[in-house]
Enzyme design. Structure first.
Site, PDB file in Angstrom:
ATOM      1  N   ARG A  65       6.209  76.399  97.954  1.00 23.91           N
ATOM      2  CA  ARG A  65       6.256  75.134  98.991  1.00 23.91           C
ATOM      3  C   ARG A  65       8.006  74.362  98.990  1.00 23.91           C
ATOM      4  O   ARG A  65       8.176  73.436 100.068  1.00 23.91           O
ATOM      5  CB  ARG A  65       4.793  74.732  98.785  1.00 23.91           C
ATOM      6  CG  ARG A  65       3.610  74.981  99.283  1.00 23.91           C
ATOM      7  CD  ARG A  65       2.875  74.031  98.267  1.00 23.91           C
ATOM      8  NE  ARG A  65       2.254  74.346  97.198  1.00 23.91           N
ATOM      9  CZ  ARG A  65       1.513  73.984  96.563  1.00 23.91           C
ATOM     10  NH1 ARG A  65       0.637  73.347  96.968  1.00 23.91           N
ATOM     11  NH2 ARG A  65       1.214  73.816  94.848  1.00 23.91           N
ATOM     12  N   LYS A 172      -4.162  90.171  88.961  1.00 27.00           N
ATOM     13  CA  LYS A 172      -5.541  89.973  88.312  1.00 27.00           C
ATOM     14  C   LYS A 172      -5.969  88.199  88.768  1.00 27.00           C
ATOM     15  O   LYS A 172      -5.216  87.565  88.800  1.00 27.00           O
ATOM     16  CB  LYS A 172      -5.759  90.608  86.795  1.00 27.00           C
ATOM     17  CG  LYS A 172      -4.942  89.770  85.703  1.00 27.00           C
ATOM     18  CD  LYS A 172      -5.574  89.361  84.617  1.00 27.00           C
ATOM     19  CE  LYS A 172      -5.661  88.292  83.822  1.00 27.00           C
ATOM     20  NZ  LYS A 172      -5.134  88.107  81.962  1.00 27.00           N
ATOM     21  N   HIS A 202      -1.253  94.885  83.923  1.00 23.87           N
ATOM     22  CA  HIS A 202       0.164  94.885  83.760  1.00 23.87           C
ATOM     23  C   HIS A 202      -0.571  95.819  81.562  1.00 23.87           C
ATOM     24  O   HIS A 202       0.542  96.306  81.566  1.00 23.87           O
ATOM     25  CB  HIS A 202       0.733  93.507  83.021  1.00 23.87           C
ATOM     26  CG  HIS A 202       0.493  92.562  82.862  1.00 23.87           C
ATOM     27  ND1 HIS A 202      -1.043  91.705  82.297  1.00 23.87           N
ATOM     28  CD2 HIS A 202       1.019  93.217  81.002  1.00 23.87           C
ATOM     29  CE1 HIS A 202      -0.937  91.300  81.552  1.00 23.87           C
ATOM     30  NE2 HIS A 202       0.098  91.738  80.209  1.00 23.87           N
ATOM     31  N   LYS A 206       2.224  99.395  79.905  1.00 23.50           N
ATOM     32  CA  LYS A 206       3.055  98.992  78.304  1.00 23.50           C
ATOM     33  C   LYS A 206       2.863 100.854  78.520  1.00 23.50           C
ATOM     34  O   LYS A 206       1.993 101.156  78.352  1.00 23.50           O
ATOM     35  CB  LYS A 206       1.882  98.240  77.578  1.00 23.50           C
ATOM     36  CG  LYS A 206       2.546  96.952  78.035  1.00 23.50           C
ATOM     37  CD  LYS A 206       0.949  96.041  76.729  1.00 23.50           C
ATOM     38  CE  LYS A 206       0.895  94.711  77.277  1.00 23.50           C
ATOM     39  NZ  LYS A 206       1.924  93.730  77.214  1.00 23.50           N
ATOM     40  N   GLU A 240      -4.580  86.398  70.639  1.00 25.66           N
ATOM     41  CA  GLU A 240      -3.530  85.504  71.096  1.00 25.66           C
ATOM     42  C   GLU A 240      -3.314  83.845  70.067  1.00 25.66           C
ATOM     43  O   GLU A 240      -4.427  83.984  69.772  1.00 25.66           O
ATOM     44  CB  GLU A 240      -3.826  84.781  72.556  1.00 25.66           C
ATOM     45  CG  GLU A 240      -3.712  85.892  73.441  1.00 25.66           C
ATOM     46  CD  GLU A 240      -3.495  85.485  75.055  1.00 25.66           C
ATOM     47  OE1 GLU A 240      -2.216  84.798  75.519  1.00 25.66           O
ATOM     48  OE2 GLU A 240      -3.977  85.072  75.205  1.00 25.66           O
ATOM     49  N   ASP A 259     -10.905  87.020  81.778  1.00 29.81           N
ATOM     50  CA  ASP A 259      -9.606  87.159  81.786  1.00 29.81           C
ATOM     51  C   ASP A 259      -9.154  88.340  81.274  1.00 29.81           C
ATOM     52  O   ASP A 259      -7.791  88.647  81.384  1.00 29.81           O
ATOM     53  CB  ASP A 259      -8.861  85.868  81.433  1.00 29.81           C
ATOM     54  CG  ASP A 259      -7.980  85.354  81.160  1.00 29.81           C
ATOM     55  OD1 ASP A 259      -7.130  86.151  82.724  1.00 29.81           O
ATOM     56  OD2 ASP A 259      -6.868  85.107  80.250  1.00 29.81           O
ATOM     57  N   HIS A 264      -8.199  93.583  80.430  1.00 25.80           N
ATOM     58  CA  HIS A 264      -7.600  94.685  79.943  1.00 25.80           C
ATOM     59  C   HIS A 264      -8.069  95.440  78.793  1.00 25.80           C
ATOM     60  O   HIS A 264      -8.201  96.976  78.575  1.00 25.80           O
ATOM     61  CB  HIS A 264      -6.284  94.060  79.521  1.00 25.80           C
ATOM     62  CG  HIS A 264      -5.705  92.898  79.745  1.00 25.80           C
ATOM     63  ND1 HIS A 264      -5.082  93.885  81.362  1.00 25.80           N
ATOM     64  CD2 HIS A 264      -5.348  91.155  79.882  1.00 25.80           C
ATOM     65  CE1 HIS A 264      -4.297  92.303  81.825  1.00 25.80           C
ATOM     66  NE2 HIS A 264      -4.292  91.127  80.546  1.00 25.80           N
ATOM     67  N   LYS A 362      -8.304  83.222  72.166  1.00 25.44           N
ATOM     68  CA  LYS A 362      -7.047  82.249  71.777  1.00 25.44           C
ATOM     69  C   LYS A 362      -7.688  81.384  70.370  1.00 25.44           C
ATOM     70  O   LYS A 362      -8.153  81.424  69.974  1.00 25.44           O
ATOM     71  CB  LYS A 362      -6.749  81.102  73.546  1.00 25.44           C
ATOM     72  CG  LYS A 362      -7.012  82.247  74.259  1.00 25.44           C
ATOM     73  CD  LYS A 362      -6.033  81.264  76.059  1.00 25.44           C
ATOM     74  CE  LYS A 362      -5.847  81.810  77.037  1.00 25.44           C
ATOM     75  NZ  LYS A 362      -4.654  82.259  76.753  1.00 25.44           N
TER      76      LYS A 362
END
Ligand SMILES: NC(=O)c1ccc[n+]([C@@H]2O[C@H](COP(=O)([O-])OP(=O)(O)OC[C@H]3O[C@@H](n4cnc5c(N)ncnc54)[C@H](OP(=O)(O)O)[C@@H]3O)[C@@H](O)[C@H]2O)c1
Length: 510
Positions: A65, A172, A202, A206, A240, A259, A264, A362
């Protein structure tokens, strides 16, 4: 040089050691001002160019944008490359890449912007020799996926013309449950043929994840043990140490299970548990992954075999961290999971009775992704029990990130004692065994898209199986209570420890 048949083995086009170089092509990134594009996609394009894997006239079109001119966009690409690319900056590579950089300004419902995009592509075909071959990378909030593909169709940008290709790359998450994934798929396939749709996970890009195939199927010493006769259980962890950062809008309402587990972790489970594929071509790989995902049983007692958590304030890396509900942009009554753990079983001959424990979260103790295959104890111990008090179970740990490599844990005699046995580790580290550093996952995946190589992209069948597993868990969580709290910087809620303790096991503390 020639082999017995007279063919030159160095020229075998199927030789997987040779660099694969993309033919004439370009990439359009929607959402080019976003976080993913700046940190991963634009740097990956440069790294590919730097490694000589892109064609000379390769073109990169940004769509967003902002009121930018082509030069402003080129400057943004330059900054992203300087800050985040893996390989060293080389002026001559940059000068060639910048020749093909263009920017198109607009929103996703702006028909004029899509017409400008069409015109820009034709100009690049003439000026840069891109041959009409373009991949459209949807690095945009998932709610815009349908709109963007519909606009591509409406403006004739997705038309497959003789001798050229048009591809869609979809980030995703692919849907937020089975029904929405199927609906999104219907919309995408109304516009692009199946083999021109590349869904990104992704993790599959790896090196360490691809190495699961090498470890299992290029060696003889692991596979005989890779079954219920020797494996006690498997733990797959993606932890994480960070919170949600600036991504409240994306994360709240989605949560850790959607998520990370849906894509994954279930992909890691599939690669760890599947049978040997007939080949490493996409069809054969998908068939085996889909088969094993189809054999995953939904936990019977969802209250006892799944745990969701939410981080509360705590200390992390010497700094105070706020709780999830106090994060900017989060509804203070949110029930979104920032931690999720599930116990899954695979109903087949190889894995009957072997639990697969998956967890992600997390603000956990450390950033780490690993697959730990934990073996049964020796059926008989000739040692005095005091000699093996410190001996754990043998384990093979595939370290996906960081410290990429493989660890084998086994018992060894403690020197100087009469016969005490303790755990020791034998390590393979990528950094020590190979001089070349591993490409970033997005380098591999973008190159594969340009080459039309679909091996590392989940197909709809796999996505559907993953949602089949996750949907009942999410529905159960929706109806029952709230996520358990855990302090930031710890390893998750005590309920998750209790889940394993009930089975006489404990989580690894990597
Ligand atoms: N970030 C990651 O590490 C990561 C990891 C895995 C997957 N993903 C996925 O990758 C995608 C992009 O993520 P992100 O983190 O880069 O998102 P982001 O930072 O929020 O960026 C979104 C992009 O979409 C553009 N956009 C939003 N609404 C628009 C509209 N109405 N019209 C035109 N452009 C619009 C934004 O442009 P403006 O600048 O104009 O707002 C921005 O460029 C998402 O599907 C996400 O789920 C991201």
């Amino acid at each position: 040089m020639s082999d017995a048949s007279g063919a030159n083995p160095l020229r075998d086009p199927a030789d997987r050691r040779l660099p694969r170089i993309a033919g004439p092509s370009g990439l359009v990134i929607f959402g080019v001002t976003g976080d993913l594009s700046r940190k991963k996609l634009m740097p990956a394009v440069y790294d590919l160019a730097n490694r000589g894997l892109l064609p000379p006239g390769f073109s990169l079109i940004g769509f967003a944008r902002r009121e930018w001119e082509h030069e402003d966009f080129a400057h943004e690409v330059y900054e992203a490359v300087k800050q985040h690319s893996r390989t060293p900056f080389r002026e001559e590579v940059w000068q060639q890449l910048v020749q093909g950089c263009r920017f198109v300004q607009g929103t996703f419902d702006d028909d004029d912007a899509f017409e400008t995009l069409k015109q820009t592509i034709s100009e690049l075909d003439k000026a840069q020799g891109t041959g009409g071959n373009f991949a459209f990378y949807l690095s945009v909030p998932p709610k815009f996926f349908p709109k963007v593909v519909q606009q591509l169709k409406k403006h004739g940008l997705a038309d497959q013309k003789e001798g050229s290709w048009r591809r869609a790359v979809i980030e995703k998450p692919f849907g937020h449950n089975l029904q929405s994934a199927q609906e999104l798929n219907r919309i995408v396939h109304d516009v692009f043929p199946t083999n021109e749709v590349f869904r990104i996970d992704h993790y599959l890009g790896k090196e360490t994840v691809q190495n699961i195939l090498a470890l299992r199927f290029a060696n003889t010493m692991f596979e005989p043990l890779w079954n219920r006769s020797y494996v006690d259980h498997v733990q797959i962890t993606m932890a994480e140490d960070i919170g949600i950062g600036g991504r409240a809008g994306y994360y709240d309402g989605i949560g850790a299970a959607r998520d990370v587990i849906q894509n994954h972790l279930l992909q890691l489970l599939a690669l760890t548990a599947m049978e040997e594929p007939a080949s490493f071509e996409a069809d054969a790989l998908v068939a085996e992954k889909t088969k094993v995902l189809g054999a995953v049983k939904i936990p019977k007692d969802l209250g006892k075999e799944t745990v969701r958590g939410q981080y509360a304030a705590g200390w992390q890396g010497g700094e105070q961290a706020v709780g999830y509900l106090e994060e900017d942009g989060i509804d203070p009554k949110s029930k979104t999971d920032t931690y999720a753990a599930v116990k899954l079983r695979i109903d087949n001959r190889r894995w009957a009775g072997v639990p697969f424990y998956l967890r992600t979260g997390k603000r956990l103790g450390r950033r780490v992704t690993e697959i730990a295959v934990v073996f049964q104890r020796a059926p008989h111990s000739p040692f005095d029990h005091t000699a093996t008090e410190e001996l754990g179970q043998n384990a093979l740990v595939i370290r996906v990130q960081p410290d990429e490599g493989v660890t084998v844990r086994f018992g060894s005699k403690v020197p100087g004692t009469s016969l005490e046995v303790r755990d020791v580790s034998m390590d393979f580290a990528y950094g020590e065994s190979f001089t070349e550093s591993s490409p970033e996952a997005y380098e591999r995946l973008i190159l594969d898209v340009l080459l039309g190589d679909a091996n590392l992209f989940p197909r709809l069948e796999e996505v559907e199986q993953s949602w089949r597993i996750l949907d009942p868990i999410e529905e159960y969580w929706d109806k029952h209570g709230k996520p358990a709290q855990y302090q930031a910087g710890t390893w998750g809620p005590t309920e998750a420890d209790e889940m394993l303790a009930r089975d006489g096991r404990s989580w690894r503390r990597p």
